[in-house]
Scaffold this motif. Structure first.
Motif, PDB file in Angstrom:
ATOM      1  N   TRP A  95       0.861  -1.183   0.000  1.00  0.00           N
ATOM      2  CA  TRP A  95       0.000   0.000   0.000  1.00  0.00           C
ATOM      3  C   TRP A  95       0.897   1.233   0.000  1.00  0.00           C
ATOM      4  O   TRP A  95       1.691   1.438   0.917  1.00  0.00           O
ATOM      5  N   PRO A 170      -6.411   3.157   3.480  1.00  0.00           N
ATOM      6  CA  PRO A 170      -6.451   1.690   3.516  1.00  0.00           C
ATOM      7  C   PRO A 170      -7.120   1.220   4.799  1.00  0.00           C
ATOM      8  O   PRO A 170      -7.340   2.027   5.729  1.00  0.00           O
ATOM      9  N   THR A 176       1.939   0.413   5.554  1.00  0.00           N
ATOM     10  CA  THR A 176       2.019   1.216   4.334  1.00  0.00           C
ATOM     11  C   THR A 176       3.423   1.770   4.118  1.00  0.00           C
ATOM     12  O   THR A 176       4.271   1.755   5.015  1.00  0.00           O
TER      13      THR A 176
END
Length: 213
Positions: A95, A170, A176
């Motif tokens: 991500w 997310p 991330t």
């Protein structure tokens, strides 16, 4: 021939060599390196000092050479692949969160320039078989241009200014990577990490194309 090649200059952003946007010589000036900043505790990496060809690429990209987003994105993707070799928690499901732009800067550049670059990064990662997503989860409001500000002034300028847009974020708990074009004092990255942490979105790495020395 690509349509963009007909309407946009196709010269190397680093050295102006013809018929390429990023020549092999300039590409070899970038290599993944760890970056230390007193403002950051998250592992931070950059591909080049903010100098030479890499600096020229960043400046030209911000100065409306939007086609350089692909160059920036592919370079960042190679760095992500390199980092994934160590098996971090995001390696199977990447991500990417682009650093936010001020509204005035985004208007001049036709949108968030790091969102464009991160989109190319995700596409390149997908071509290498990695599951990649881009989450434009951050926004910044109420700040002035940070050029010329000291480290303390940059921190004060950003205090409370970076927030998370839940609809673009997310899932909570998702590890991330924060991506940016330049790390200077680290104040912007630190403000992004704090905002994401409050939203239960852990930033496991910060990755920039360049960093000041």
């Amino acid at each position: 021939m690509n349509f963009l090649d007909l309407i946009l200059p196709k010269t190397c952003a680093g050295c102006e060599a013809p018929n390429t946007r990023w020549c092999p010589y300039c590409a070899r000036t970038t290599t993944l390196r760890s970056i230390e900043r007193s403002t950051l505790t998250t592992p931070t990496y950059a591909l080049s000092p903010y100098a030479g060809p890499a600096r020229r690429l960043v400046l030209q990209y911000k100065d409306n050479r939007r086609e350089l987003a692909e160059v920036l994105g592919k370079s960042l993707a190679q760095a992500v692949i390199r980092l994934a070799e160590d098996g971090p928690p995001w390696a199977e499901d990447v991500w990417l969160i682009p650093a936010p732009s001020r509204a005035s800067a985004a208007a001049r550049r036709g949108g968030n320039h790091m969102l464009r670059a991160a989109t190319h990064t995700a596409r390149e990662l997908a071509r290498h078989g990695m599951n990649a997503h881009v989450a434009p989860a951050l926004q910044v409001t109420g700040t002035r241009d940070s050029v010329g500000l000291t480290r303390n002034q940059r921190a004060a300028n950003l205090r409370g200014a970076v927030t998370v847009k839940p609809r673009n974020a997310p899932p909570p708990g998702t590890p991330t990577i924060l991506v940016d074009d330049v790390i200077t004092t680290g104040a912007t990255a630190a403000a992004c990490v704090r905002a994401l942490d409050k939203a239960d979105i852990p930033v496991t790495a910060i990755l920039a194309f360049t960093a000041t020395v």
